[in-house]
Design a protein around this motif. Sequence first.
Motif, mmCIF file in Angstrom:
data_model
loop_
_atom_site.group_PDB
_atom_site.id
_atom_site.type_symbol
_atom_site.label_atom_id
_atom_site.label_comp_id
_atom_site.label_asym_id
_atom_site.label_seq_id
_atom_site.Cartn_x
_atom_site.Cartn_y
_atom_site.Cartn_z
ATOM 1 N N ALA A 7 43.255 32.064 49.862
ATOM 2 C CA ALA A 7 44.147 31.057 49.234
ATOM 3 C C ALA A 7 43.530 30.729 47.843
ATOM 4 C CB ALA A 7 44.267 29.634 50.040
ATOM 5 N N TYR A 8 42.091 30.712 47.572
ATOM 6 C CA TYR A 8 41.558 30.260 46.382
ATOM 7 C C TYR A 8 41.745 31.554 45.375
ATOM 8 C CZ TYR A 8 37.528 33.363 46.561
ATOM 9 O OH TYR A 8 36.685 34.322 46.443
ATOM 10 N N ARG A 9 41.898 32.769 45.810
ATOM 11 C CA ARG A 9 42.525 33.894 44.849
ATOM 12 C C ARG A 9 43.926 33.634 44.607
ATOM 13 N NH1 ARG A 9 38.940 39.173 46.355
ATOM 14 N NH2 ARG A 9 36.916 38.183 46.638
ATOM 15 N N ARG A 10 45.130 33.465 45.435
ATOM 16 C CA ARG A 10 46.109 33.110 45.063
ATOM 17 C C ARG A 10 46.319 32.079 43.955
ATOM 18 N NH1 ARG A 10 46.787 33.344 50.791
ATOM 19 N NH2 ARG A 10 47.450 31.148 51.003
ATOM 20 N N ASP A 11 45.491 30.893 44.250
ATOM 21 C CA ASP A 11 45.702 29.855 43.083
ATOM 22 C C ASP A 11 45.082 30.223 41.979
ATOM 23 O OD1 ASP A 11 46.505 28.144 45.348
ATOM 24 O OD2 ASP A 11 44.553 27.216 45.768
ATOM 25 N N LEU A 12 43.782 31.169 41.931
ATOM 26 C CA LEU A 12 43.394 31.575 40.741
ATOM 27 C C LEU A 12 44.357 32.462 39.786
ATOM 28 C CD1 LEU A 12 40.813 31.826 38.879
ATOM 29 C CD2 LEU A 12 40.164 33.627 40.323
ATOM 30 N N ALA A 13 45.145 33.444 40.647
ATOM 31 C CA ALA A 13 46.072 34.174 40.128
ATOM 32 C C ALA A 13 47.333 33.363 39.402
ATOM 33 C CB ALA A 13 46.676 34.993 41.018
ATOM 34 N N LEU A 14 47.572 32.287 40.130
ATOM 35 C CA LEU A 14 48.558 31.480 39.498
ATOM 36 C C LEU A 14 48.153 30.701 38.387
ATOM 37 C CD1 LEU A 14 49.967 29.854 42.890
ATOM 38 C CD2 LEU A 14 51.355 31.342 41.353
ATOM 39 N N SER A 15 47.018 30.183 38.217
ATOM 40 C CA SER A 15 46.348 29.684 37.084
ATOM 41 C C SER A 15 46.317 30.557 35.921
ATOM 42 C CB SER A 15 44.873 29.272 37.510
ATOM 43 O OG SER A 15 43.980 30.036 37.474
ATOM 44 N N LEU A 16 46.063 32.128 36.311
ATOM 45 C CA LEU A 16 45.994 33.029 35.323
ATOM 46 C C LEU A 16 47.484 33.538 34.742
ATOM 47 C CD1 LEU A 16 43.150 35.218 36.816
ATOM 48 C CD2 LEU A 16 42.988 33.765 34.905
ATOM 49 N N GLY A 17 48.536 32.760 35.136
ATOM 50 C CA GLY A 17 49.867 33.167 34.775
ATOM 51 C C GLY A 17 50.744 33.933 35.769
ATOM 52 N N ALA A 18 50.226 34.417 36.825
ATOM 53 C CA ALA A 18 51.211 34.942 37.737
ATOM 54 C C ALA A 18 52.317 34.030 38.166
ATOM 55 C CB ALA A 18 50.346 35.157 39.274
ATOM 56 N N ASP A 19 53.421 34.457 38.564
ATOM 57 C CA ASP A 19 54.604 33.628 38.751
ATOM 58 C C ASP A 19 54.528 33.322 40.250
ATOM 59 O OD1 ASP A 19 56.011 33.616 36.065
ATOM 60 O OD2 ASP A 19 55.678 35.775 36.401
ATOM 61 N N TYR A 20 54.123 34.223 41.217
ATOM 62 C CA TYR A 20 54.196 33.918 42.608
ATOM 63 C C TYR A 20 53.024 34.575 43.018
ATOM 64 C CZ TYR A 20 59.168 33.389 41.814
ATOM 65 O OH TYR A 20 60.255 32.828 41.357
ATOM 66 N N ALA A 21 52.343 33.834 44.175
ATOM 67 C CA ALA A 21 51.304 34.476 44.682
ATOM 68 C C ALA A 21 51.562 34.101 46.387
ATOM 69 C CB ALA A 21 50.057 33.760 44.451
ATOM 70 N N GLY A 51 43.592 40.608 45.215
ATOM 71 C CA GLY A 51 43.358 39.595 44.264
ATOM 72 C C GLY A 51 41.888 39.659 43.836
ATOM 73 N N GLY A 52 41.352 40.949 44.311
ATOM 74 C CA GLY A 52 39.849 41.109 43.658
ATOM 75 C C GLY A 52 39.908 41.040 42.205
ATOM 76 N N SER A 53 38.854 41.697 41.489
ATOM 77 C CA SER A 53 38.633 41.495 39.951
ATOM 78 C C SER A 53 39.742 42.493 39.691
ATOM 79 C CB SER A 53 37.349 41.898 39.900
ATOM 80 O OG SER A 53 36.893 43.220 40.237
ATOM 81 N N VAL A 54 39.911 43.796 40.084
ATOM 82 C CA VAL A 54 41.023 44.737 39.431
ATOM 83 C C VAL A 54 42.361 44.265 39.771
ATOM 84 C CG1 VAL A 54 41.931 47.156 39.884
ATOM 85 C CG2 VAL A 54 39.422 46.639 40.393
ATOM 86 N N GLY A 55 42.669 43.404 41.049
ATOM 87 C CA GLY A 55 44.047 43.092 41.009
ATOM 88 C C GLY A 55 44.189 41.826 40.231
ATOM 89 N N LEU A 56 43.345 40.901 39.871
ATOM 90 C CA LEU A 56 43.293 39.926 39.028
ATOM 91 C C LEU A 56 43.701 40.517 37.626
ATOM 92 C CD1 LEU A 56 41.133 37.355 40.531
ATOM 93 C CD2 LEU A 56 43.721 37.378 40.537
ATOM 94 N N SER A 57 42.984 41.528 37.066
ATOM 95 C CA SER A 57 43.055 42.184 35.980
ATOM 96 C C SER A 57 44.164 42.851 35.755
ATOM 97 C CB SER A 57 41.863 43.408 35.703
ATOM 98 O OG SER A 57 40.810 42.826 35.887
ATOM 99 N N ALA A 58 45.030 43.300 36.756
ATOM 100 C CA ALA A 58 46.223 43.966 36.791
ATOM 101 C C ALA A 58 47.325 42.680 36.421
ATOM 102 C CB ALA A 58 46.407 44.540 38.076
ATOM 103 N N VAL A 59 46.961 41.685 37.017
ATOM 104 C CA VAL A 59 47.824 40.518 36.883
ATOM 105 C C VAL A 59 48.079 40.208 35.376
ATOM 106 C CG1 VAL A 59 48.273 38.021 37.261
ATOM 107 C CG2 VAL A 59 47.900 39.437 39.024
ATOM 108 N N LEU A 60 46.669 40.073 34.741
ATOM 109 C CA LEU A 60 46.453 39.814 33.223
ATOM 110 C C LEU A 60 47.157 40.881 32.450
ATOM 111 C CD1 LEU A 60 42.887 38.376 33.309
ATOM 112 C CD2 LEU A 60 44.929 37.249 33.041
ATOM 113 N N GLY A 61 47.104 42.097 33.007
ATOM 114 C CA GLY A 61 47.809 43.223 32.325
ATOM 115 C C GLY A 61 49.343 43.164 32.167
ATOM 116 N N GLY A 62 49.557 42.735 33.558
ATOM 117 C CA GLY A 62 51.186 42.572 33.418
ATOM 118 C C GLY A 62 51.760 41.331 32.533
ATOM 119 N N LYS A 63 50.819 40.317 32.311
ATOM 120 C CA LYS A 63 51.211 39.292 31.446
ATOM 121 C C LYS A 63 51.380 39.743 30.118
ATOM 122 C CE LYS A 63 52.017 35.654 32.572
ATOM 123 N NZ LYS A 63 53.362 35.069 33.000
ATOM 124 N N ILE A 64 50.183 40.484 29.738
ATOM 125 C CA ILE A 64 50.209 40.993 28.404
ATOM 126 C C ILE A 64 51.349 41.887 27.934
ATOM 127 C CG2 ILE A 64 48.792 42.717 26.779
ATOM 128 C CD1 ILE A 64 46.164 41.261 27.998
#
Length: 367
Positions: free
Chosen positions: A221-235, A195-208
């Motif tokens: 934990a804070y990166r998992r929480d961030l991913a959930l706030s960006l639209g990931a369904d599970y972290a 869940g670094g910047s590339v991984g979080l961008s991949a999460v966003l690409g998946g949502k798109i």
Amino acid sequence: MTEAVAAIMPGANQPFSIENVTIDAPQAGEILVDIKAVGVCHSDLVMVSGAFGTQFPAVFGHEGAGIVEAVGAGVTKVAAGDKVLLTFASCGECVRCKDDDPSYCVEFTAMNMLCARPDGSSRVHQHGKDLSANFFGQSSFASKAMASERNVIKLSADADLAALAPLGCGIQTGAGAVMNSLEAKAGQSLVVIGGGSVGLSAVLGGKIAGCSPVILIEPQAYRRDLALSLGADYAIDPMAGDVVAAIRAILPGGVDLLLDTSGHMPTVTASLGMMANKARLGLVGIPGSFDAALPVPMIQWITTGGTVRGIVEGDSNPDTFLPELIAHHAAGRLPFDKFVTTYPFDQINQAIEDAHSGKAIKVVLTF
Ligand SMILES: [Zn+2]
Ligand SMILES: [Zn+2]
């Protein structure tokens, strides 16, 4: 010649030193850019170690954004005064470039990693000596950088340069890996490791792309929480137990698309046990060793029709993909600014320390 201020790496793994340098006037095809912002990407930190045999002192930086100051003969794509985003360089002549596939340019390493012009000369000098520069065709850890038509895209006059700078490498790598390389389609399940910047961008690409569910595997934990706030369904926390069992509990039939951005071999190896039939595994994360090898179980992969593929820059053709991502960002679908922290350029060492410690996810330096 023009004067500039650059963050110079004096030797392997030293602190950056902010010093005055001179940069040549642009030659034919070259574009001198007044840099206003530059992201710090993982590859910068790899180069700092002396990987790829870089000669020091050197100027890195490859997520520049700025305003064109001057252009060399023959440049028609942009003119002085244009806002531009810088990205990776490519030759434009090889079979891959001619197939609009420049991230697999046969000259990619020479044009992006060797830190010199194609003829071996340098654009950046100090006290009469050449510095290694031209990293990713730019070396934008400097107030001015030399790019070329192949690695700039023109932005609108009202573009926010500090906001868009990291699109040039890290964000397009993550989003593009899912949207382009893995050819994500609506309804496919997506798991992203890291869940670094590339991984979080991949999460966003998946949502798109409409992937569902989108799952991040990340120990912090804070990166998992961030991913959930960006639209990931599970972290999922990989340290909390059996990752494959956790994924199978959500997806009994396995994962359609899996992207590794971590290079963490135990997790990538375990992920081979969570793939669905016709699954695609994308590799972006750089492992700790050049010899790292993935033990793909051949009969399983043959009988399930699995694909493993390496990915550079998210298979981006920057002239078309970067404008697409800018439009997604403007529409609120690619809110990567939620994991960007900006620092003044002269605080580059603090910024990198914060990136290493995990305090900052994506660092952007501003001038
Ligand atoms: Zn090429
Ligand atoms: Zn990069």
